[in-house]
Scaffold this motif. Structure first.
Motif, PDB file in Angstrom:
ATOM      1  N   ILE A 193     -13.930  -1.548  10.067  1.00  0.00           N
ATOM      2  CA  ILE A 193     -12.644  -2.825   9.945  1.00  0.00           C
ATOM      3  C   ILE A 193     -11.159  -1.814   9.061  1.00  0.00           C
ATOM      4  N   LYS A 194      -9.820  -2.535  10.316  1.00  0.00           N
ATOM      5  CA  LYS A 194      -9.058  -1.214   9.646  1.00  0.00           C
ATOM      6  C   LYS A 194      -8.464  -1.575   8.307  1.00  0.00           C
ATOM      7  N   ASN A 195      -7.591  -1.298   7.402  1.00  0.00           N
ATOM      8  CA  ASN A 195      -6.820  -1.004   6.411  1.00  0.00           C
ATOM      9  C   ASN A 195      -7.666  -2.015   5.417  1.00  0.00           C
TER      10      ASN A 195
ATOM     11  N   GLN B 187      -0.606  -4.140   6.619  1.00  0.00           N
ATOM     12  CA  GLN B 187      -0.155  -3.275   7.735  1.00  0.00           C
ATOM     13  C   GLN B 187       1.226  -2.983   7.464  1.00  0.00           C
ATOM     14  N   ASN B 188       2.300  -3.824   7.286  1.00  0.00           N
ATOM     15  CA  ASN B 188       3.453  -3.244   6.701  1.00  0.00           C
ATOM     16  C   ASN B 188       3.075  -2.520   4.996  1.00  0.00           C
ATOM     17  N   ILE B 189       2.595  -2.901   4.607  1.00  0.00           N
ATOM     18  CA  ILE B 189       2.431  -2.195   2.721  1.00  0.00           C
ATOM     19  C   ILE B 189       1.450  -0.922   3.327  1.00  0.00           C
ATOM     20  N   LEU B 190       0.732  -0.818   4.064  1.00  0.00           N
ATOM     21  CA  LEU B 190       0.121   0.806   3.995  1.00  0.00           C
ATOM     22  C   LEU B 190       1.129   1.316   4.273  1.00  0.00           C
ATOM     23  N   LYS B 191       1.922   1.249   5.546  1.00  0.00           N
ATOM     24  CA  LYS B 191       2.935   2.009   5.759  1.00  0.00           C
ATOM     25  C   LYS B 191       4.102   2.526   4.598  1.00  0.00           C
TER      26      LYS B 191
END
Length: 144
Positions: free
Chosen positions: A117-119, A11-15
């Motif tokens: 499925i997220k991300n 998640q932090n990488i996608l942000k």
């Protein structure tokens, strides 16, 4: 034929790469193309940006979604769709690190199953194509 590699990105990488998916693709492509001598470095970078796939959970989910279909075959962690009417020949391999899909379609049927499925970040290294799966597929506003 197209070969898609699906990764569950942290998640932090996608942000961090929200408006720069091309940079994220470049990192994954460089890992894909590295030689064996850089394997330790690639492993560390890969683990820093990608979550492991819950292999059993996804496998059971895909089986449940497609088990009654005549054109669907499953053996262990390999799922196949051979639909002569829609001219689709797709094979999906579920691994611990990624999902690999070999297909003759630009948007294989398995994409709609995996979309929830997220991300999930999809890469086609041969055609230099990439996208975030949940944002790329058409979402209908009509519920039946």
């Amino acid at each position: 034929m197209r070969t898609f590699y699906l990764f569950e990105i942290k998640q932090n990488i996608l942000k961090n790469y929200k408006y720069h998916y091309g940079e994220l693709y470049s990192i994954l492509e460089s890992i894909y193309n590295r030689s064996n001598e850089d394997i330790v470095l690639c492993y560390d970078v890969f683990n820093a940006i990608v979550n492991p796939i819950n292999k059993n959970e996804i496998n059971n989910y895909i089986k449940k979604k497609n088990l009654g279909e005549q054109n669907y075959i499953c053996y262990n962690y390999t799922h196949s769709i051979n639909d002569y009417y829609l001219d689709e020949y797709t094979k999906m391999y579920i691994n611990n690190s990624h999902i690999k899909i070999d297909t003759n379609k630009n948007a294989p049927s398995f994409f709609s199953d995996i979309r929830k499925i997220k991300n999930i970040f999809v890469c086609d290294f041969d055609n230099h194509d990439y996208f975030l799966l949940e944002k790329a597929l058409y979402k209908s506003c009509i519920n039946i």
